[in-house]
Structure formats: C-alpha cells, structure tokens
Design a protein around this motif. Sequence first.
Motif, PDB file in Angstrom:
ATOM      1  N   PRO A   1       0.795  -1.232   0.000  1.00  0.00           N
ATOM      2  CA  PRO A   1       0.000   0.000   0.000  1.00  0.00           C
ATOM      3  C   PRO A   1       0.830   1.287   0.000  1.00  0.00           C
ATOM      4  CG  PRO A   1       0.148  -0.860   2.206  1.00  0.00           C
ATOM      5  CD  PRO A   1       0.860  -1.850   1.318  1.00  0.00           C
ATOM      6  N   TYR A   2       1.992   1.257  -0.578  1.00  0.00           N
ATOM      7  CA  TYR A   2       2.796   2.472  -0.675  1.00  0.00           C
ATOM      8  C   TYR A   2       3.690   2.389  -1.896  1.00  0.00           C
ATOM      9  CZ  TYR A   2       6.283  -0.531   1.606  1.00  0.00           C
ATOM     10  OH  TYR A   2       7.120  -1.571   1.922  1.00  0.00           O
ATOM     11  N   HIS A   3       4.211   3.529  -2.300  1.00  0.00           N
ATOM     12  CA  HIS A   3       5.124   3.597  -3.429  1.00  0.00           C
ATOM     13  C   HIS A   3       6.456   4.184  -2.972  1.00  0.00           C
ATOM     14  CE1 HIS A   3       2.282   2.268  -6.356  1.00  0.00           C
ATOM     15  NE2 HIS A   3       1.453   3.272  -6.160  1.00  0.00           N
ATOM     16  N   LEU A   4       7.527   3.662  -3.527  1.00  0.00           N
ATOM     17  CA  LEU A   4       8.868   4.087  -3.134  1.00  0.00           C
ATOM     18  C   LEU A   4       9.323   5.283  -3.951  1.00  0.00           C
ATOM     19  CD1 LEU A   4      10.605   0.580  -2.918  1.00  0.00           C
ATOM     20  CD2 LEU A   4       9.486   1.854  -1.079  1.00  0.00           C
ATOM     21  N   LYS A   5       9.911   6.243  -3.260  1.00  0.00           N
ATOM     22  CA  LYS A   5      10.556   7.395  -3.876  1.00  0.00           C
ATOM     23  C   LYS A   5      11.961   7.471  -3.289  1.00  0.00           C
ATOM     24  CE  LYS A   5       6.879   9.099  -6.056  1.00  0.00           C
ATOM     25  NZ  LYS A   5       6.802   9.339  -7.506  1.00  0.00           N
ATOM     26  N   THR A   6      12.957   7.595  -4.163  1.00  0.00           N
ATOM     27  CA  THR A   6      14.339   7.510  -3.699  1.00  0.00           C
ATOM     28  C   THR A   6      15.152   8.728  -4.100  1.00  0.00           C
ATOM     29  OG1 THR A   6      14.344   5.092  -3.807  1.00  0.00           O
ATOM     30  CG2 THR A   6      16.479   6.171  -3.815  1.00  0.00           C
ATOM     31  N   LEU A   7      15.948   9.198  -3.151  1.00  0.00           N
ATOM     32  CA  LEU A   7      16.997  10.181  -3.427  1.00  0.00           C
ATOM     33  C   LEU A   7      18.314   9.437  -3.302  1.00  0.00           C
ATOM     34  CD1 LEU A   7      18.169  12.951  -3.952  1.00  0.00           C
ATOM     35  CD2 LEU A   7      17.845  13.504  -1.532  1.00  0.00           C
ATOM     36  N   CYS A   8      19.044   9.328  -4.402  1.00  0.00           N
ATOM     37  CA  CYS A   8      20.249   8.501  -4.478  1.00  0.00           C
ATOM     38  C   CYS A   8      21.482   9.374  -4.657  1.00  0.00           C
ATOM     39  CB  CYS A   8      20.115   7.518  -5.639  1.00  0.00           C
ATOM     40  SG  CYS A   8      21.557   6.463  -5.909  1.00  0.00           S
ATOM     41  N   LEU A   9      22.452   9.202  -3.770  1.00  0.00           N
ATOM     42  CA  LEU A   9      23.735   9.898  -3.864  1.00  0.00           C
ATOM     43  C   LEU A   9      24.828   8.885  -4.181  1.00  0.00           C
ATOM     44  CD1 LEU A   9      25.636  12.359  -3.460  1.00  0.00           C
ATOM     45  CD2 LEU A   9      25.718  11.739  -1.031  1.00  0.00           C
TER      46      LEU A   9
ATOM     47  N   LEU B   1      18.927   2.194 -13.228  1.00  0.00           N
ATOM     48  CA  LEU B   1      18.103   3.202 -12.562  1.00  0.00           C
ATOM     49  C   LEU B   1      17.101   3.860 -13.512  1.00  0.00           C
ATOM     50  CD1 LEU B   1      20.854   4.940 -10.394  1.00  0.00           C
ATOM     51  CD2 LEU B   1      19.287   3.102  -9.714  1.00  0.00           C
ATOM     52  N   ALA B   2      17.234   3.589 -14.797  1.00  0.00           N
ATOM     53  CA  ALA B   2      16.335   4.189 -15.784  1.00  0.00           C
ATOM     54  C   ALA B   2      14.889   3.783 -15.513  1.00  0.00           C
ATOM     55  CB  ALA B   2      16.741   3.768 -17.195  1.00  0.00           C
ATOM     56  N   GLY B   3      13.993   4.756 -15.616  1.00  0.00           N
ATOM     57  CA  GLY B   3      12.583   4.481 -15.452  1.00  0.00           C
ATOM     58  C   GLY B   3      12.103   4.394 -14.024  1.00  0.00           C
ATOM     59  N   LYS B   4      12.993   4.635 -13.059  1.00  0.00           N
ATOM     60  CA  LYS B   4      12.620   4.544 -11.652  1.00  0.00           C
ATOM     61  C   LYS B   4      12.231   5.918 -11.099  1.00  0.00           C
ATOM     62  CE  LYS B   4      13.902   0.248 -11.838  1.00  0.00           C
ATOM     63  NZ  LYS B   4      14.403   0.214 -13.224  1.00  0.00           N
ATOM     64  N   SER B   5      11.418   5.922 -10.080  1.00  0.00           N
ATOM     65  CA  SER B   5      11.003   7.164  -9.421  1.00  0.00           C
ATOM     66  C   SER B   5      12.124   7.586  -8.478  1.00  0.00           C
ATOM     67  CB  SER B   5       9.692   6.964  -8.665  1.00  0.00           C
ATOM     68  OG  SER B   5       9.242   8.182  -8.136  1.00  0.00           O
ATOM     69  N   LEU B   6      13.134   8.184  -9.071  1.00  0.00           N
ATOM     70  CA  LEU B   6      14.385   8.375  -8.355  1.00  0.00           C
ATOM     71  C   LEU B   6      15.072   9.655  -8.816  1.00  0.00           C
ATOM     72  CD1 LEU B   6      17.049   5.682  -7.652  1.00  0.00           C
ATOM     73  CD2 LEU B   6      17.681   7.570  -9.157  1.00  0.00           C
ATOM     74  N   ASP B   7      15.630  10.383  -7.860  1.00  0.00           N
ATOM     75  CA  ASP B   7      16.492  11.522  -8.157  1.00  0.00           C
ATOM     76  C   ASP B   7      17.927  11.094  -7.881  1.00  0.00           C
ATOM     77  OD1 ASP B   7      14.142  12.831  -8.550  1.00  0.00           O
ATOM     78  OD2 ASP B   7      14.384  14.268  -6.924  1.00  0.00           O
ATOM     79  N   LEU B   8      18.804  11.325  -8.831  1.00  0.00           N
ATOM     80  CA  LEU B   8      20.194  10.889  -8.728  1.00  0.00           C
ATOM     81  C   LEU B   8      21.137  12.079  -8.705  1.00  0.00           C
ATOM     82  CD1 LEU B   8      22.501   8.724  -8.954  1.00  0.00           C
ATOM     83  CD2 LEU B   8      22.270   8.956 -11.449  1.00  0.00           C
ATOM     84  N   TRP B   9      22.035  12.076  -7.729  1.00  0.00           N
ATOM     85  CA  TRP B   9      23.173  12.994  -7.718  1.00  0.00           C
ATOM     86  C   TRP B   9      24.435  12.151  -7.812  1.00  0.00           C
ATOM     87  CZ3 TRP B   9      23.656  18.380  -7.336  1.00  0.00           C
ATOM     88  CH2 TRP B   9      22.456  19.084  -7.183  1.00  0.00           C
TER      89      TRP B   9
END
Length: 315
Positions: free
Chosen positions: A162-170, A186-194
């Motif tokens: 019952p939840y969706h993952l959101k990721t901040l990736c360093l 990581l392509a197509g994922k709900s993710l911000d990459l630094w």
Amino acid sequence: MAKTDKTHKNGWGGPWTEQKLDCFTRYVKAYLTIMNAYREKYHWKLIYFDGFAGCGDRQIQEDAVDKTIDIFGSQNVDEMDIKLYQGAAERVVRLEQEMEGFDFYYFIDKYEDNLTRLELKLAGYNTKGRKIFRANDANVETRNLAQAMKKDTETPQSVSHPYHLKTLCLLDPFGMSIDWETIEKLAGKSLDLWILVPTGSIISRLLKNDGELMYPETLERFFGLPKELLMDRFYKKTYEPSLFGGETEKTIKTKNVIAEIANLYCEQLGTLFPYVTNEPLVLYNRNNVPIFHFVCASFNKTAVKIAQEIIDKTV
C-alpha cells in the motif's frame, strides 16, 4: 551541456568539499519539503540511498590513493584532488531535527570498519526513519535498489503493497567506481540521482596527449561507450606537412577536455533520464583547476529545475 567557464569565486563557501555538501544538503531540504507535502496523500515511502557513505569523517581512502598512484606512477597527483569529505550522511540524518525525514536510510560502503564508525557517529541522532548499513560493493547495492524500485512500480497499490517508493540517491565515489551498466538499471525509476564525476581528478589524466587511452576498458565501463567513440570525442586528427613531401597525420587531445568529459557524461545520462542539470556544479582544487562535476538527473522536471537553481547559487 556541462560547462566549466563560469567564474569560480575562490574561498566562497570554503573548500570544494564543503561546496559539494552545502549544495547537496540544500537540495535534500527542498526535496523533503516537497515530498512531505504529498507523502500521505500518495502513500509514498521515502528512501535515502548513499552508495559511498564512508565513515563520516575527513579522510583519505587509502585504497583509492594506492590505485591512483598505481595509475599515474611518479606523476605529481595533488593530494587535494583525492581527498574526500564523507560528511553527507550526518548532514542528511541531522535534518530530522527540523523536518520529517526519510522512511529508510541506506548507507553503503565497501568496508565494514567504515560503516561501524559511521553507525557510531549517527547513533546520537534519533530518527523516525530506519538506518540500514550494508558493507558491499556500491554497484551491487545500487542494482538491488533498482530491482526494489521495479517491484514497487509493478505492484498494484491496492493489493499487498500500500505504498510507493521514492528515492533520493547519492553516488559520491572516489574515481570511476560506478559502472555505466549500474546507472542504466536506474532508468525508469522514481528516483532523483546525484553523482560526482571525476572529470579532472581522474578521467582527464587517462586521456594521454599522444592519443592513447590509459585503461581503456575502465573508460568504456564508466561511460558505457566503446573505445572508438571515446577516441572520436576526446581527440581529433590534424595533418602537418612532411619533410619529405605530403602530410603527416597527428592525433591531438580536444581543447578544454575536462568540460568535454562532463558534457559527454551528461549526454549519456540524458539517454536514461529526461532531465539532467545543464550546468553541473563544478568543483575546483586549490589551483583553481576543475576536478569534479556534481550532476543531478531525474525523471521529474521540477527536481532538476530546483537542483540547477541551487547549483547556480553555489558557484
């Protein structure tokens, strides 16, 4: 396109390591502010993933230094170019003192003793989010993250997840430790990459002036491109009159090659992410030579817009 022609304000914000961390911390605060406004409505679980967490102190990674010496031999490699401040972990965790933080904090490092020291350092911060420490190769753990994000995307929200993952990736390594095949996951994922790209500290040194690539397999693995394309990008052929008539072919390195390295990596990121910072944060050593480019990529236009605004205020 990545650029290095902005005027660098020596001394602003302290050493380059502090600039990098200040920039990233400001982004994390902006990220959490936005995500917290909608996390309950959309049932988000927020992940912070640090692929090279280190021990949380200023240090020289001894194995990285040894490898650098092996690569460059007796060349004068500035120690400031290879010193990292692994301080992002504490700064991110500390933000929970002023706002709701992440649901999960993943701290990855190759060495168990580094993580032991980091865990002790972060023990004083009581966080709602669970802190997870894993001693493993960053490529392996980043791919594991991508797989978890894939499962989340494929699972209907109304069933058992019952939840969706959101990721901040360093990904803040020394050198060229992250393979392009890992970034592709990581392509197509709900993710911000630094990601920190060692444009001047490492890669430019592998491009010899005489047209030879040092460690071509490493460069291919890092950029995800064959040697021939790398040669075409970083070198050009010229023809000079020969003493015996005719012309002699000569291979020369592209001018402003550090900027061109950054451009190429950003272009590659652009094949996977629809939004990439046009002008990454350029980090300079004490001789005012660019040594790293700090790049943000995302599937969210607003995320990269905010990242670029923060970068513009940092330089």
